[in-house]
Motif scaffolding. Sequence first.
Motif, PDB file in Angstrom:
ATOM      1  N   ALA A  90       1.148  -1.160  -0.161  1.00 28.55           N
ATOM      2  CA  ALA A  90       0.021   0.758   0.400  1.00 28.55           C
ATOM      3  C   ALA A  90       0.448   1.572   0.110  1.00 28.55           C
ATOM      4  CB  ALA A  90      -1.052  -0.178   1.206  1.00 28.55           C
ATOM      5  N   ALA A  91       0.524   2.302  -0.201  1.00 30.58           N
ATOM      6  CA  ALA A  91       0.895   3.529  -0.539  1.00 30.58           C
ATOM      7  C   ALA A  91       0.816   4.128   1.179  1.00 30.58           C
ATOM      8  CB  ALA A  91       0.240   4.901  -1.359  1.00 30.58           C
ATOM      9  N   THR A  92       1.739   5.409   1.419  1.00 34.99           N
ATOM     10  CA  THR A  92       2.314   5.960   2.920  1.00 34.99           C
ATOM     11  C   THR A  92       2.265   7.152   2.453  1.00 34.99           C
ATOM     12  OG1 THR A  92       4.274   5.354   3.279  1.00 34.99           O
ATOM     13  CG2 THR A  92       1.874   4.164   4.177  1.00 34.99           C
ATOM     14  N   LYS A  93       2.342   8.600   3.501  1.00 34.32           N
ATOM     15  CA  LYS A  93       2.876   9.610   2.618  1.00 34.32           C
ATOM     16  C   LYS A  93       4.597   9.903   2.697  1.00 34.32           C
ATOM     17  CE  LYS A  93       2.499  14.654   4.153  1.00 34.32           C
ATOM     18  NZ  LYS A  93       1.822  15.181   5.698  1.00 34.32           N
ATOM     19  N   PRO A  94       4.649   9.331   4.144  1.00 38.95           N
ATOM     20  CA  PRO A  94       6.159   8.939   3.647  1.00 38.95           C
ATOM     21  C   PRO A  94       7.157   8.588   3.156  1.00 38.95           C
ATOM     22  CG  PRO A  94       5.651   8.159   5.933  1.00 38.95           C
ATOM     23  CD  PRO A  94       4.127   8.642   4.858  1.00 38.95           C
ATOM     24  N   GLY A  95       6.797   7.601   2.803  1.00 40.12           N
ATOM     25  CA  GLY A  95       7.011   6.868   1.536  1.00 40.12           C
ATOM     26  C   GLY A  95       7.372   7.182   0.311  1.00 40.12           C
ATOM     27  N   ALA A  96       6.258   8.083  -0.305  1.00 36.55           N
ATOM     28  CA  ALA A  96       6.072   8.331  -1.279  1.00 36.55           C
ATOM     29  C   ALA A  96       6.469   9.724  -1.515  1.00 36.55           C
ATOM     30  CB  ALA A  96       4.048   8.462  -1.772  1.00 36.55           C
ATOM     31  N   LEU A  97       6.558  10.456  -0.005  1.00 37.04           N
ATOM     32  CA  LEU A  97       7.440  11.618  -0.600  1.00 37.04           C
ATOM     33  C   LEU A  97       9.090  11.596  -0.066  1.00 37.04           C
ATOM     34  CD1 LEU A  97       5.507  13.473   2.765  1.00 37.04           C
ATOM     35  CD2 LEU A  97       5.422  14.603  -0.224  1.00 37.04           C
ATOM     36  N   PHE A  98       9.014  10.518   0.350  1.00 35.83           N
ATOM     37  CA  PHE A  98      10.876  10.387   0.119  1.00 35.83           C
ATOM     38  C   PHE A  98      11.699   9.805  -0.835  1.00 35.83           C
ATOM     39  CE2 PHE A  98      14.126   7.731   1.172  1.00 35.83           C
ATOM     40  CZ  PHE A  98      15.978   8.789   1.571  1.00 35.83           C
ATOM     41  N   ALA A  99      10.084   8.760  -1.527  1.00 35.33           N
ATOM     42  CA  ALA A  99      10.829   8.166  -2.948  1.00 35.33           C
ATOM     43  C   ALA A  99      11.190   9.650  -4.118  1.00 35.33           C
ATOM     44  CB  ALA A  99      10.003   7.167  -3.131  1.00 35.33           C
ATOM     45  N   ASP A 100      10.235  10.459  -3.627  1.00 34.03           N
ATOM     46  CA  ASP A 100      10.466  11.546  -4.440  1.00 34.03           C
ATOM     47  C   ASP A 100      11.758  12.322  -4.180  1.00 34.03           C
ATOM     48  OD1 ASP A 100       9.054  13.036  -7.214  1.00 34.03           O
ATOM     49  OD2 ASP A 100       9.017  14.650  -5.090  1.00 34.03           O
ATOM     50  N   ALA A 101      11.466  12.992  -3.582  1.00 32.50           N
ATOM     51  CA  ALA A 101      13.154  13.799  -3.046  1.00 32.50           C
ATOM     52  C   ALA A 101      14.402  12.544  -3.582  1.00 32.50           C
ATOM     53  CB  ALA A 101      13.092  13.961  -1.359  1.00 32.50           C
ATOM     54  N   LEU A 102      14.337  11.417  -3.052  1.00 33.31           N
ATOM     55  CA  LEU A 102      15.241  10.538  -3.408  1.00 33.31           C
ATOM     56  C   LEU A 102      15.842  10.441  -5.161  1.00 33.31           C
ATOM     57  CD1 LEU A 102      17.950   8.607  -2.208  1.00 33.31           C
ATOM     58  CD2 LEU A 102      16.210   7.022  -2.252  1.00 33.31           C
ATOM     59  N   ILE A 103      15.075  10.531  -5.775  1.00 36.72           N
ATOM     60  CA  ILE A 103      14.498  10.332  -6.950  1.00 36.72           C
ATOM     61  C   ILE A 103      14.859  11.769  -7.861  1.00 36.72           C
ATOM     62  CG2 ILE A 103      13.167   9.546  -9.349  1.00 36.72           C
ATOM     63  CD1 ILE A 103      14.275   7.255  -7.751  1.00 36.72           C
ATOM     64  N   ASP A 104      14.737  12.553  -6.625  1.00 36.36           N
ATOM     65  CA  ASP A 104      15.203  14.509  -7.398  1.00 36.36           C
ATOM     66  C   ASP A 104      16.797  14.271  -7.522  1.00 36.36           C
ATOM     67  OD1 ASP A 104      14.526  17.008  -8.010  1.00 36.36           O
ATOM     68  OD2 ASP A 104      15.887  17.019  -6.071  1.00 36.36           O
ATOM     69  N   LYS A 105      17.251  13.191  -6.163  1.00 40.68           N
ATOM     70  CA  LYS A 105      18.543  13.829  -6.281  1.00 40.68           C
ATOM     71  C   LYS A 105      19.522  12.286  -7.275  1.00 40.68           C
ATOM     72  CE  LYS A 105      18.388  16.004  -2.927  1.00 40.68           C
ATOM     73  NZ  LYS A 105      18.499  17.427  -3.114  1.00 40.68           N
ATOM     74  N   MET A 106      19.299  11.514  -7.622  1.00 40.18           N
ATOM     75  CA  MET A 106      19.504  10.920  -9.083  1.00 40.18           C
ATOM     76  C   MET A 106      19.398  10.866 -10.095  1.00 40.18           C
ATOM     77  SD  MET A 106      18.367   7.934  -5.761  1.00 40.18           S
ATOM     78  CE  MET A 106      20.322   6.484  -6.847  1.00 40.18           C
ATOM     79  N   PRO A 107      19.480  11.440 -11.132  1.00 43.44           N
ATOM     80  CA  PRO A 107      19.105  11.725 -12.525  1.00 43.44           C
ATOM     81  C   PRO A 107      19.349  10.586 -12.983  1.00 43.44           C
ATOM     82  CG  PRO A 107      20.252  13.867 -12.067  1.00 43.44           C
ATOM     83  CD  PRO A 107      20.132  12.242 -10.760  1.00 43.44           C
ATOM     84  N   GLY A 108      18.240   9.825 -13.952  1.00 41.37           N
ATOM     85  CA  GLY A 108      18.744   8.635 -14.919  1.00 41.37           C
ATOM     86  C   GLY A 108      17.619   7.527 -13.800  1.00 41.37           C
ATOM     87  N   MET A 109      17.410   7.619 -12.758  1.00 43.78           N
ATOM     88  CA  MET A 109      16.126   7.267 -11.877  1.00 43.78           C
ATOM     89  C   MET A 109      15.538   7.102 -11.599  1.00 43.78           C
ATOM     90  SD  MET A 109      18.955   4.319 -11.704  1.00 43.78           S
ATOM     91  CE  MET A 109      18.589   3.094 -10.294  1.00 43.78           C
ATOM     92  N   SER A 110      14.351   5.698 -11.372  1.00 41.41           N
ATOM     93  CA  SER A 110      12.402   6.428 -11.011  1.00 41.41           C
ATOM     94  C   SER A 110      12.052   5.748  -9.912  1.00 41.41           C
ATOM     95  CB  SER A 110      11.708   6.052 -12.746  1.00 41.41           C
ATOM     96  OG  SER A 110      12.213   4.976 -13.095  1.00 41.41           O
ATOM     97  N   ARG A 111      12.315   4.178  -9.208  1.00 47.94           N
ATOM     98  CA  ARG A 111      11.860   3.921  -8.976  1.00 47.94           C
ATOM     99  C   ARG A 111      12.799   2.629  -7.418  1.00 47.94           C
ATOM    100  NH1 ARG A 111       6.078   3.494 -10.199  1.00 47.94           N
ATOM    101  NH2 ARG A 111       6.108   3.986 -12.623  1.00 47.94           N
ATOM    102  N   VAL A 112      11.600   2.960  -6.216  1.00 47.09           N
ATOM    103  CA  VAL A 112      12.461   2.781  -4.869  1.00 47.09           C
ATOM    104  C   VAL A 112      12.033   1.967  -4.314  1.00 47.09           C
ATOM    105  CG1 VAL A 112      12.852   4.157  -2.492  1.00 47.09           C
ATOM    106  CG2 VAL A 112      12.898   6.028  -5.007  1.00 47.09           C
ATOM    107  N   TYR A 113      12.856   0.768  -4.042  1.00 40.90           N
ATOM    108  CA  TYR A 113      11.717  -0.291  -3.312  1.00 40.90           C
ATOM    109  C   TYR A 113      12.670  -0.102  -1.956  1.00 40.90           C
ATOM    110  CZ  TYR A 113      10.144  -5.361  -2.998  1.00 40.90           C
ATOM    111  OH  TYR A 113       9.974  -6.324  -1.978  1.00 40.90           O
ATOM    112  N   TYR A 114      11.762  -0.364  -0.891  1.00 39.61           N
ATOM    113  CA  TYR A 114      12.131  -0.443   1.009  1.00 39.61           C
ATOM    114  C   TYR A 114      12.592  -1.233   0.631  1.00 39.61           C
ATOM    115  CZ  TYR A 114      10.341   4.915  -0.041  1.00 39.61           C
ATOM    116  OH  TYR A 114      10.216   5.866   0.649  1.00 39.61           O
ATOM    117  N   SER A 115      12.671  -1.754   2.199  1.00 39.34           N
ATOM    118  CA  SER A 115      13.431  -3.095   3.012  1.00 39.34           C
ATOM    119  C   SER A 115      14.050  -2.140   4.082  1.00 39.34           C
ATOM    120  CB  SER A 115      13.999  -3.917   1.906  1.00 39.34           C
ATOM    121  OG  SER A 115      15.160  -3.307   1.569  1.00 39.34           O
ATOM    122  N   SER A 116      15.026  -3.142   4.816  1.00 36.78           N
ATOM    123  CA  SER A 116      15.643  -2.819   6.247  1.00 36.78           C
ATOM    124  C   SER A 116      16.841  -2.803   6.440  1.00 36.78           C
ATOM    125  CB  SER A 116      14.692  -2.839   7.626  1.00 36.78           C
ATOM    126  OG  SER A 116      14.833  -4.570   7.069  1.00 36.78           O
TER     127      SER A 116
END
Length: 457
Positions: A90-116
């Motif tokens: 499912a989607a969550t607010k912090p998951g969506a926001l951090f993925a967007d912020a992270l991809i902004d720092k990584m030109p050419g990348m587009s998807r974030v898969y979370y683990s621990s």
Amino acid sequence: MNIKADEVASLKALDKEHVWHHITPTAAAKAGVPLFVRGEGLQLWDSEGKEYLDASSGGVWVTNVGYGRREIADAVHEQLCALNYFSGAAATKPGALFADALIDKMPGMSRVYYSSSGSEANEKAFKMVRQIAAKHYGGKKHKILFRERDYHGTTITALSASGQNERREQFGPFTPGFVEFPHCLEYRNQYGNDVDYGVRAAEAMEEVILREGADTVGAVILEPITAGGGIILPPQGYWEKIREICDKYNVLLIIDEVVCGLGRTGAWFGYQHYGIKPDMVTMAKGVASGYAPISCTVTTEKVYELLSEAEGDHLGFFRDISTFGGCTSAPAAALKNMEILERENLIENSARMGERLLAGFETLKAKHPIIGDVRGKGLFCGIEMVADRETREPAHESLSAAVAARCKELGLLIGRTNRSIAGYNNVLNFAPALVITEAQVDRIIEVLDQAFSEVCA
């Protein structure tokens, strides 16, 4: 946090009786390990009240923004009260926001898969490679290459991709299909001085691809700067040739940024110093600076599409889950961590203070013959100790252990290669938090000078 003397004694007794400490020999555990109770910036205090300057970012290069960041704790608290968890399906607010912020720092990348954890992030990348092989290459293009002296995690399959023989010892048999190729440490040039070392070292990978069969090799995993294997910077021309070879043989390039990511090297990511275009990037440690467990496997859109199901293919998508990848506190902490890195210009500070630290190491090298080489990028630096500068014979690991121990007695915590590579556990490593000041850098040099003078005279 103040702990009373009787409570300290009780805690230490409980610890000795019940806690199985990470990478700690039994004899050391019986003797007693430090009980740290408080941290602020780079400073740590133990249960006896002794103060330390931590040049290891929590022992394993994690606390990039330093100790005592209440605003990260507050962000985690706020998120936990709102919603602590739901599966990553499912989607969550912090998951969506951090993925967007992270991809902004990584030109050419587009998807974030979370683990621990970093090991888990690399496991996800390996599974992606294997599933791509199954879906698109009849299972044949499944092999994954790794580099001598690199390290990618502690699980059995991550250890299968470890180029550090002492870390692997006694844990086999390993997952099949992982193949090693030679290191790129120019200080220990294995090809002779009349070659373009960076290109030659990269060509060693191509030789392994050809030996194994290019149609069987699906990916290669590399650290941008080798970490626990000796703080090894890539030689000139190396990364350009690596990318060229990957493109030539249709090999996915996985960059392991578990250590180097989030400002450690003076850039957002280590690979960005070298103009590399990766297919996958893994990260962990500094993503939330230890305020919450989080790792990410970041991919291009092409990789994501390769793992999307065709109509009627109910097994074609990436069928994987990370239970604690659904913890919302982790991306909340990571987002606040990134805000601090930007607001306080800590990436720039890492680059600037790293230059000062390396300059200090050069002064120590001029004074102490046991120092054979100093190297690093940003606040990720190493000192290689040698028995003889001319032959470059490695100093015995007991000497690096003694220097590190003396530094600890003097209130400075540093790292060292330890039970990693037989015969080459001779590198001291330094990765202080990115908030370090000029005075703290100078203190590191001062303490090291004293320790070398006393231990290696």
